[in-house]
Motif scaffolding. Sequence first.
Motif, PDB file in Angstrom:
ATOM      1  N   THR A  84       0.840  -1.206   0.000  1.00 24.01           N
ATOM      2  CA  THR A  84       0.000   0.000   0.000  1.00 24.01           C
ATOM      3  C   THR A  84       0.869   1.249   0.000  1.00 24.01           C
ATOM      4  OG1 THR A  84      -1.723  -1.180   1.223  1.00 24.01           O
ATOM      5  CG2 THR A  84      -1.824   1.215   1.258  1.00 24.01           C
ATOM      6  N   PHE A  95      -8.185   3.999 -14.667  1.00 25.68           N
ATOM      7  CA  PHE A  95      -9.212   3.001 -14.951  1.00 25.68           C
ATOM      8  C   PHE A  95      -9.967   3.352 -16.239  1.00 25.68           C
ATOM      9  CE2 PHE A  95      -8.590   3.217 -10.386  1.00 25.68           C
ATOM     10  CZ  PHE A  95      -8.464   1.888 -10.014  1.00 25.68           C
ATOM     11  N   HIS A  99     -13.584   6.032 -12.396  1.00 22.15           N
ATOM     12  CA  HIS A  99     -13.775   5.807 -10.957  1.00 22.15           C
ATOM     13  C   HIS A  99     -13.432   7.033 -10.118  1.00 22.15           C
ATOM     14  CE1 HIS A  99     -14.975   1.811 -11.571  1.00 22.15           C
ATOM     15  NE2 HIS A  99     -13.800   1.281 -11.800  1.00 22.15           N
ATOM     16  N   VAL A 101     -14.713   9.936  -7.445  1.00 19.53           N
ATOM     17  CA  VAL A 101     -15.714   9.965  -6.367  1.00 19.53           C
ATOM     18  C   VAL A 101     -16.720  11.076  -6.708  1.00 19.53           C
ATOM     19  CG1 VAL A 101     -16.112  10.272  -3.890  1.00 19.53           C
ATOM     20  CG2 VAL A 101     -14.010   9.173  -4.694  1.00 19.53           C
ATOM     21  N   ILE A 103     -19.094  12.727  -5.289  1.00 19.69           N
ATOM     22  CA  ILE A 103     -19.438  13.837  -4.389  1.00 19.69           C
ATOM     23  C   ILE A 103     -18.313  14.871  -4.317  1.00 19.69           C
ATOM     24  CG2 ILE A 103     -18.501  12.825  -2.249  1.00 19.69           C
ATOM     25  CD1 ILE A 103     -21.909  14.547  -2.540  1.00 19.69           C
ATOM     26  N   LEU A 104     -17.125  14.479  -4.813  1.00 21.43           N
ATOM     27  CA  LEU A 104     -15.973  15.375  -4.719  1.00 21.43           C
ATOM     28  C   LEU A 104     -15.764  16.138  -6.017  1.00 21.43           C
ATOM     29  CD1 LEU A 104     -13.389  13.006  -2.930  1.00 21.43           C
ATOM     30  CD2 LEU A 104     -15.014  14.589  -1.898  1.00 21.43           C
ATOM     31  N   LEU A 115      -3.903  12.841   0.482  1.00 22.55           N
ATOM     32  CA  LEU A 115      -4.499  13.064   1.803  1.00 22.55           C
ATOM     33  C   LEU A 115      -3.732  12.363   2.918  1.00 22.55           C
ATOM     34  CD1 LEU A 115      -8.367  12.925   1.183  1.00 22.55           C
ATOM     35  CD2 LEU A 115      -6.926  14.919   1.564  1.00 22.55           C
ATOM     36  N   LEU A 116      -3.128  11.219   2.572  1.00 20.36           N
ATOM     37  CA  LEU A 116      -2.406  10.469   3.602  1.00 20.36           C
ATOM     38  C   LEU A 116      -0.900  10.689   3.520  1.00 20.36           C
ATOM     39  CD1 LEU A 116      -4.433   7.132   3.488  1.00 20.36           C
ATOM     40  CD2 LEU A 116      -4.838   9.160   4.839  1.00 20.36           C
ATOM     41  N   ARG A 124       0.173  20.450  -0.724  1.00 22.79           N
ATOM     42  CA  ARG A 124      -0.764  19.510  -1.344  1.00 22.79           C
ATOM     43  C   ARG A 124      -1.570  20.219  -2.431  1.00 22.79           C
ATOM     44  NH1 ARG A 124      -3.480  17.783   3.368  1.00 22.79           N
ATOM     45  NH2 ARG A 124      -5.403  18.822   2.769  1.00 22.79           N
ATOM     46  N   ARG A 160      -5.149  12.598 -11.149  1.00 15.94           N
ATOM     47  CA  ARG A 160      -5.124  11.893  -9.866  1.00 15.94           C
ATOM     48  C   ARG A 160      -3.994  10.865  -9.836  1.00 15.94           C
ATOM     49  NH1 ARG A 160     -10.389   8.381  -8.518  1.00 15.94           N
ATOM     50  NH2 ARG A 160      -9.447   7.130 -10.177  1.00 15.94           N
TER      51      ARG A 160
ATOM     52  N   LYS B   4      -3.556  13.340   9.003  1.00 18.09           N
ATOM     53  CA  LYS B   4      -4.146  12.291   8.149  1.00 18.09           C
ATOM     54  C   LYS B   4      -5.545  11.936   8.652  1.00 18.09           C
ATOM     55  CE  LYS B   4       0.208  10.000   7.060  1.00 18.09           C
ATOM     56  NZ  LYS B   4       0.995   8.784   7.279  1.00 18.09           N
ATOM     57  N   ASN B   7      -7.960  14.572   7.761  1.00 15.98           N
ATOM     58  CA  ASN B   7      -8.349  14.503   6.345  1.00 15.98           C
ATOM     59  C   ASN B   7      -9.380  13.416   6.119  1.00 15.98           C
ATOM     60  OD1 ASN B   7      -6.656  16.573   5.623  1.00 15.98           O
ATOM     61  ND2 ASN B   7      -4.923  15.238   5.148  1.00 15.98           N
ATOM     62  N   ILE B   8      -9.227  12.302   6.818  1.00  9.85           N
ATOM     63  CA  ILE B   8     -10.187  11.206   6.669  1.00  9.85           C
ATOM     64  C   ILE B   8     -11.550  11.607   7.233  1.00  9.85           C
ATOM     65  CG2 ILE B   8     -10.735   8.888   7.540  1.00  9.85           C
ATOM     66  CD1 ILE B   8      -7.890   8.107   6.965  1.00  9.85           C
ATOM     67  N   LEU B  11     -13.181  13.748   4.713  1.00 13.45           N
ATOM     68  CA  LEU B  11     -13.667  12.927   3.598  1.00 13.45           C
ATOM     69  C   LEU B  11     -14.946  12.198   4.004  1.00 13.45           C
ATOM     70  CD1 LEU B  11     -13.090  11.918   0.744  1.00 13.45           C
ATOM     71  CD2 LEU B  11     -11.640  10.136   1.705  1.00 13.45           C
ATOM     72  N   LYS B  14     -17.897  14.469   3.838  1.00 10.77           N
ATOM     73  CA  LYS B  14     -18.354  14.658   2.449  1.00 10.77           C
ATOM     74  C   LYS B  14     -19.127  13.438   1.967  1.00 10.77           C
ATOM     75  CE  LYS B  14     -14.823  17.944   1.222  1.00 10.77           C
ATOM     76  NZ  LYS B  14     -13.409  18.063   0.909  1.00 10.77           N
ATOM     77  N   THR B  17     -22.725  13.355   2.928  1.00 18.70           N
ATOM     78  CA  THR B  17     -23.639  14.239   2.199  1.00 18.70           C
ATOM     79  C   THR B  17     -24.002  13.652   0.831  1.00 18.70           C
ATOM     80  OG1 THR B  17     -21.829  15.448   1.172  1.00 18.70           O
ATOM     81  CG2 THR B  17     -22.612  16.280   3.285  1.00 18.70           C
ATOM     82  N   ARG B  18     -23.408  12.520   0.521  1.00 22.26           N
ATOM     83  CA  ARG B  18     -23.625  11.902  -0.789  1.00 22.26           C
ATOM     84  C   ARG B  18     -25.052  11.382  -0.920  1.00 22.26           C
ATOM     85  NH1 ARG B  18     -19.010   7.877  -2.713  1.00 22.26           N
ATOM     86  NH2 ARG B  18     -19.928   6.970  -4.574  1.00 22.26           N
ATOM     87  N   LYS B 285     -16.403  -0.995  -4.806  1.00 23.32           N
ATOM     88  CA  LYS B 285     -15.447  -0.634  -5.868  1.00 23.32           C
ATOM     89  C   LYS B 285     -14.694   0.650  -5.488  1.00 23.32           C
ATOM     90  CE  LYS B 285     -16.503  -1.822 -10.075  1.00 23.32           C
ATOM     91  NZ  LYS B 285     -17.097  -1.893 -11.419  1.00 23.32           N
ATOM     92  N   GLU B 286     -15.431   1.608  -4.931  1.00 17.25           N
ATOM     93  CA  GLU B 286     -14.785   2.884  -4.597  1.00 17.25           C
ATOM     94  C   GLU B 286     -13.700   2.698  -3.527  1.00 17.25           C
ATOM     95  OE1 GLU B 286     -17.388   6.316  -4.370  1.00 17.25           O
ATOM     96  OE2 GLU B 286     -16.349   6.828  -2.511  1.00 17.25           O
ATOM     97  N   VAL B 289     -10.747   1.397  -5.213  1.00 23.21           N
ATOM     98  CA  VAL B 289     -10.042   2.473  -5.936  1.00 23.21           C
ATOM     99  C   VAL B 289      -9.189   3.277  -4.953  1.00 23.21           C
ATOM    100  CG1 VAL B 289     -10.353   4.617  -7.228  1.00 23.21           C
ATOM    101  CG2 VAL B 289     -11.735   2.620  -7.790  1.00 23.21           C
ATOM    102  N   LEU B 290      -9.768   3.587  -3.796  1.00 17.80           N
ATOM    103  CA  LEU B 290      -8.999   4.335  -2.779  1.00 17.80           C
ATOM    104  C   LEU B 290      -7.751   3.551  -2.375  1.00 17.80           C
ATOM    105  CD1 LEU B 290     -11.809   5.773  -0.447  1.00 17.80           C
ATOM    106  CD2 LEU B 290     -10.411   7.010  -2.093  1.00 17.80           C
ATOM    107  N   PHE B 295      -4.589   4.267  -0.048  1.00 21.45           N
ATOM    108  CA  PHE B 295      -5.287   4.150   1.234  1.00 21.45           C
ATOM    109  C   PHE B 295      -5.106   2.726   1.742  1.00 21.45           C
ATOM    110  CE2 PHE B 295      -8.256   7.836   1.906  1.00 21.45           C
ATOM    111  CZ  PHE B 295      -7.763   8.614   0.873  1.00 21.45           C
ATOM    112  N   ALA B 299      -6.801   2.921   6.947  1.00 18.80           N
ATOM    113  CA  ALA B 299      -7.437   4.167   6.507  1.00 18.80           C
ATOM    114  C   ALA B 299      -8.870   3.898   6.034  1.00 18.80           C
ATOM    115  CB  ALA B 299      -6.623   4.803   5.381  1.00 18.80           C
TER     116      ALA B 299
END
Lengths: 236, 384
Positions: A84, A95, A99, A101, A103-104, A115-116, A124, A160, B4, B7-8, B11, B14, B17-18, B285-286, B289-290, B295, B299
Motif C-alpha cells: 500500500t 481506470f 472511478h 468519487v 461527491i468530490l 491526503l495520507l 498539497r 489523480r 491524516k 483529512n479522513i 472525507l 463529504k 452528504t452523498r 469498488k470505490e 479504488v482508494l 489508502f 485508513a
Amino acid sequence: MSSHESFIRCRGVTKTYHKGNTPVTPLSALDLDVPRGTFLALMGPSGSGKTTLLNLIAGIDSPTSGSLHVGGVDIAKLKRGQLTKWRASHVGYIFQLYHLVPILSAFENVELPLLLAPLSRKERHRQVQVALELVGLGDRSDHRPSELSGGQEQRVAIARAIVANPALLVADEPTGDLDRESATQILNLLRELVREHGKTIVMVTHDPRAAAVADTVLHLEKDRLVEAADLNMQAA
Amino acid sequence: MIAKSFNIVLLAVKQLTRHRIRSLLTILGVAAGMFLFATVETMQGSLRRATQTTADDTTLVVYRDNRFCPATSRLPEHYESTIRKIEGVREVIPIQIVVNNCGASLDIIAFRGVPPDSLTKYAPQIQVLDGTVESWKQRSDAALLGRHFAARRGLKVGDRFDAAGVVVHVAGIIDSPEPQDNNVAYVHLPFLQQASRAGLGVVTQFNVRVTSAERLDPVAKEIDEYFRSEQAPTRTRPEKAFFADTAQELVELVGFTRWLGLGAVAAVLGLVANAVLLVVRARVKENAVLQTLGFGQRAIALLVAVEGVLLGLAGGVLGVLSALAFLRWQSITIGNEGVTLAIMPDLDVVLRGLLTAFALGLLASLYPAWQAARRPIVSSLRAV
C-alpha cells in the motif's frame, strides 16, 4: 537491453486463483523486461491475463510464484501494508471508467492520493493544481464529475494518477469508454507524460489505434507473451 | 497522524452528504432513539438523586407509622417541642402537606404548609424570582410557587388559584436547586391546616435537622421509641429513604423505564449498523479504488468507522438536546403518595448521552469497517 537496466522485471511470474473449486492460471512462468520511460501496450483476447499482469505490476495483486521487480523493489515479497505504501508513491492507476468519487470536485478527487501523504495543505494544493494544469483542466477544478465530459473525467483521473509524481502509470483500457476525439486527446496526454516527464506507462487495450501510440506492443495469448513488437523489449 | 486522521474525517463528512436523504433519515432515527435514552436516563438520574442518601444529608422525616399518604398521616403539632429536646436535633419544622392526588400522577399539585417564620430555615436555598417573602408573610392565604409549578399552571404574582379545595393568592415565584421546591406551593401552616380541614394543631410530618449525618439513626430511633405508645405513633427515616419508601410504585415504574432505555440503545445500534453496512456494500469498488491510490486497510476502516461515529454523534446531539429542551420546557413532575419527583435533566445526562451515541456509532461500524478493509482489491474492482 540488459535486464539489469529494466524498470520492470518479471521472472517466472505465475498467477493462479480459484473460481469455485477450479484453479485458473491466467499467467504462467512469465518473463518480461520493460525499460524506464517506455510506453508499453498490452494486447490480447479477453481472459488472456492482460489485466492480471497489469494488476501485478501495479502492486494491487501478488503473484503466486516468481519475482517481480519494479524500480528495483521486488514487490512480490512485500506484504499488504508495505505494498500500500509502495503504491502510494510509486504507481498511478488509470481506470477505463475513471472511478472518480462523485461527491468530490475535480480538485478534491485529484487531492485524494495526497491526503495520507506527509504534506502541508499548501504544498498539497500546489501539487494538485500542477497536476490539473498538466492535464489541461486548471479551470475546471471545482467541477464535479457529473459536470464534466467523459474525456475530461479521464483527464481528472490521469491528474489523480500523476499527482503524487509516481514513476509508473498503469492504465486499464483508458480510452475504452471514450469517443474517438477524446480518446486521441487522452493518448496524446499519456504520450506526453512519457516523453516530457519520463513516466513509464503500461497500458492494457483492445484498440489497435491506441496501441499504435505506444513504444512497444506485447500480445498475451493463453497465459504467455507471444509477440514482442519492439526490439528494446525482451519477452520470453 | 493527526493531519491524516483529520483529512479522513473531512472525507467521511463529504461522503455522508452523498446520500443526504438516507443520512438524514438515519440521523433522525438515531435522534429518536437517543431522545428516549436521554429521557429515561434523566428519569433514572432524578430518581437516584431523590432516593440515594449522601454523607451531607442530615434531614429526617417523621411520619405517622403505617401511613403512606399525606391525607392519612396526622400527627399532633405539639410533638415538635418533644422532638426538639432530643440530643442531636438542630431544628424541627412541622409541615402540613395537601395534594390533589395521592396516586401516581403527572399533574400533582402539592401545598406545603410551614410556619411563616420557619420558611427560610426549612428551605434556605430558595431564591425569589418574582414577588417577595415579606409579602408572603404578611398575607395568611399567600403562596410562594415553585417556578415549574407556576409555569405549568400559567400562574403569576397577584393571581388566585384553587386546587385540592384550597384557594390561595400568589405572592411570589421561587427557584431552588432542590427540584422538589420548584414543583410545590409554600403556604402558611395555620392557613393550610384550616383550609384542608385537618384542623389546627395537626400536621402531616415533621422535618428534623440533626447536627451530623451520624446522628440520623440514633435520633430516628429515639423519636419513634418516644412516641411508640402514643395514639399517633411515628416512623422516622432519612428524607431520601422516606422518599424511596413512600413512592415505592414510582420507584418501580421509573426502574422499569431502564428497559426502554436499553431498547432505544439496541435500536440505535441496529440502525447505524444497517446504514453503515449499506454504505460499505454500495462502495465496494470505490474503496478498492482508494486502496489503489494508497489508502491502507486502516485508513479504509477508519473512513467507514468515522462515518458511523458521525451518524451516531449527529443523531445523539439532536436527540439528547431535544430531550433536554423538552424536559426543561415541560418541567415534568411525577407525584406519588404526596411526594413529587421532578424529571430534570443535568449535564451528566447530556455527557452520558453523547458518549453513548459516540460508542454506539463506533460499535455499529466496527464490523462494516472490518469487512470493507479486508476485501481484496482485485475482486472488489470487478464487483458490479
